[in-house]
Every structure is written in structure tokens, then in C-alpha cells.
Design an enzyme around this catalytic site. Sequence first.
Site, PDB file in Angstrom:
ATOM      1  N   SER A 140      22.747  -7.860  14.002  1.00 16.70           N
ATOM      2  CA  SER A 140      22.244  -6.622  14.264  1.00 16.70           C
ATOM      3  C   SER A 140      23.168  -5.870  15.013  1.00 16.70           C
ATOM      4  O   SER A 140      23.886  -6.469  15.721  1.00 16.70           O
ATOM      5  CB  SER A 140      20.916  -7.069  15.406  1.00 16.70           C
ATOM      6  OG  SER A 140      20.600  -5.714  15.912  1.00 16.70           O
ATOM      7  N   TYR A 153      17.130 -11.280  22.007  1.00 15.06           N
ATOM      8  CA  TYR A 153      17.473 -10.640  20.784  1.00 15.06           C
ATOM      9  C   TYR A 153      19.091 -10.687  20.685  1.00 15.06           C
ATOM     10  O   TYR A 153      19.734 -11.126  19.554  1.00 15.06           O
ATOM     11  CB  TYR A 153      16.912  -9.654  20.253  1.00 15.06           C
ATOM     12  CG  TYR A 153      16.946  -8.808  18.733  1.00 15.06           C
ATOM     13  CD1 TYR A 153      15.800  -9.504  17.849  1.00 15.06           C
ATOM     14  CD2 TYR A 153      17.638  -8.340  18.493  1.00 15.06           C
ATOM     15  CE1 TYR A 153      16.222  -8.984  16.581  1.00 15.06           C
ATOM     16  CE2 TYR A 153      17.751  -7.643  17.327  1.00 15.06           C
ATOM     17  CZ  TYR A 153      17.051  -8.075  16.388  1.00 15.06           C
ATOM     18  OH  TYR A 153      17.059  -7.593  15.020  1.00 15.06           O
ATOM     19  N   LYS A 157      21.413 -12.635  18.040  1.00 12.93           N
ATOM     20  CA  LYS A 157      22.332 -11.969  16.912  1.00 12.93           C
ATOM     21  C   LYS A 157      23.724 -12.059  17.408  1.00 12.93           C
ATOM     22  O   LYS A 157      24.371 -12.103  16.220  1.00 12.93           O
ATOM     23  CB  LYS A 157      21.855 -10.592  16.994  1.00 12.93           C
ATOM     24  CG  LYS A 157      20.534 -10.317  16.510  1.00 12.93           C
ATOM     25  CD  LYS A 157      20.189 -10.985  15.065  1.00 12.93           C
ATOM     26  CE  LYS A 157      18.714 -10.566  14.389  1.00 12.93           C
ATOM     27  NZ  LYS A 157      18.337 -11.236  13.251  1.00 12.93           N
TER      28      LYS A 157
END
Length: 246
Positions: A140, A153, A157
Amino acid sequence: MAGKVALVTGGMGGLGTAMCRALAQDGMTVVANCLPGFPPMNEWLARMRAEGFNIHAAEGDVSDFDSCAAMVQKIEAEIGPVDVLVNNAGITRDTVLRKMEKTQWDAVLSTNLDSLFNVTRQVIEGMATRGWGRIINMASVNGVKGQLGQANYSAAKAGVLGFTKAVAQEVIKKGVTVNAIAPGYIATEMVMAIKPEVREQIVATIPMGRFGQPEEIGHLVSFLASDKAAYMTGATFNINGGLHMC
Ligand code: CAA
């Protein structure tokens, strides 16, 4: 690509559906993974059939190693060995670190990062032995640049990028490529779950002035899975409307 088998984890979600369509259009036999008991599975399969895509379903929890082992064994027995793996399944549990619960950290790390070990470990030996394989890992933009409210997150990632570069080196002489895609904000349920006022602020920071479309990620997955991308490995493909240039 006819005769090749592709497994897309989280294959029935916003990005996953676009990837399944793109790989099926390339002539591949596509298997869409979903969580066991995912209620709309049959509806999703019916929708794909109505669109002309004969996609298979494979239930399995990507955060659980044994569940992934059982899932891949079943795919290999019933459909064939996996030639293309897209590690796409992912979740968010956004909140600032000061408020983040351990459960929110653990859920995101296990689904978004442990999953790469859990699923890739099941297929990598076979790809290397057969001398052909494609592993495409969904990272991401927020793993590349970091994002307020996403310590879990962003960390997971960023880990995806390290995993990609390490594994790419391990199989570089075996005809197996390993690449990462770092999407920006794509119009899926995950992004639409952001509060509207925050979402508006985010769009304002995207130079192209819009969210991406899932198909725009599907096209890239299709290309990376093909023989045209044979010389690309260990790379990160940024596809973010100019949000972060690197
Ligand atoms: N800048 C600086 N500080 C901010 C801020 C900002 N933009 N927004 C919030 N804060 C601060 C607040 O001031 C507050 O600090 P204090 O407690 O000192 O006042 C603290 O952060 C918490 O604020 P809130 O209580 O208002 O936080 P919230 O829980 O309601 O919302 C959030 C915070 C969840 C992070 C929300 O801002 C948000 O959803 N942001 C977007 C996160 C994001 O981009 N997620 C991407 C999801 S899509 C995806 O992940 C796909 C992909 O790959 C791109």
C-alpha cells in the site's frame, strides 16, 4: 496463460474481484479465496458466472497456517498446482496508536503480513520445482509513506515490501518472480469505510483528484502475472494517482 492456475486471496473483495476478472480474461483458471463461512460466497460465484467467468472458490483463513495448508492441498488435488499467487487479502483497523488495542494490532498484522508466510510457504516449493511462478503481494502507499491512524496497517504493508525483496532473491534463478503493488486510495469498501469528511480531505491530497478504480489494479496484476513481466522481480509498483512519487 491458458492452463495456468491463479489463486487470489481475499478474491471476493473490491480489489480481489477485479483481479479475478482480469486473470480469467487472460485465460487462467482462477481460484478466489475467502474466509470460511463468508456469507455472500455463493452470490459472488453466481454473479461471476452471470458475467461469463467460471471462477472457483477456496475457503481458508489466511491468518492461520494450517487453514492455508489445507486450502492449498485441496486446490492442488481438485484443480492443479498454483502457478500465480496474489497475496491480496487485507483488513484495516484504523485508529491512532494512543488508542489502538492489542487486538487491532494483532488482527491487522496477522491478516496482512503473517498471511504472506502462511500462503506463500504452501506454493513456493512447487513453483520453484516446476521452474515457473508469479507471486504478487499487495502492499500500500501507506506502507511506503506511513499514514496517521494506521501504525498497524503501515507496519504490515512495509513488511510486505521486505518480504517481497527477500523472497524474490531466493527464487530468482527458478523462473519465479516476486513483486509488490503499492496501491493508493482505490474506490473499494475499505476506502469508503473512512469517515466522509476525512475521505474528502484525502481526495484533496491526490494530484489526479480522484480515487483509483479496482480495474486499474487488475490490469497491473494481469501484466505482472504474464510472461511479458518476466524480467521484473523484487520491484514495488506504485499506482496511486500521484499521491506519493518515489
Ligand atoms: N492530523 C493530525 N492529527 C490528527 C489528524 C490529522 N489529520 N486527525 C486526527 N488527529 C489527531 C486528533 O487531533 C486527536 O488527537 P488529540 O486526542 O490529541 O486531540 C487524535 O488524532 C485522534 O483523533 P480522533 O479522536 O478524531 O480520531 P478518530 O479515531 O475519530 O479518527 C482516524 C482518526 C481513524 C485515523 C481517522 O482520521 C481516519 O480514518 N483517517 C484516515 C486513515 C486512512 O487513511 N486510512 C486508510 C484506509 S484505506 C486503506 O488503507 C487502503 C490503502 O491501502 C490506501
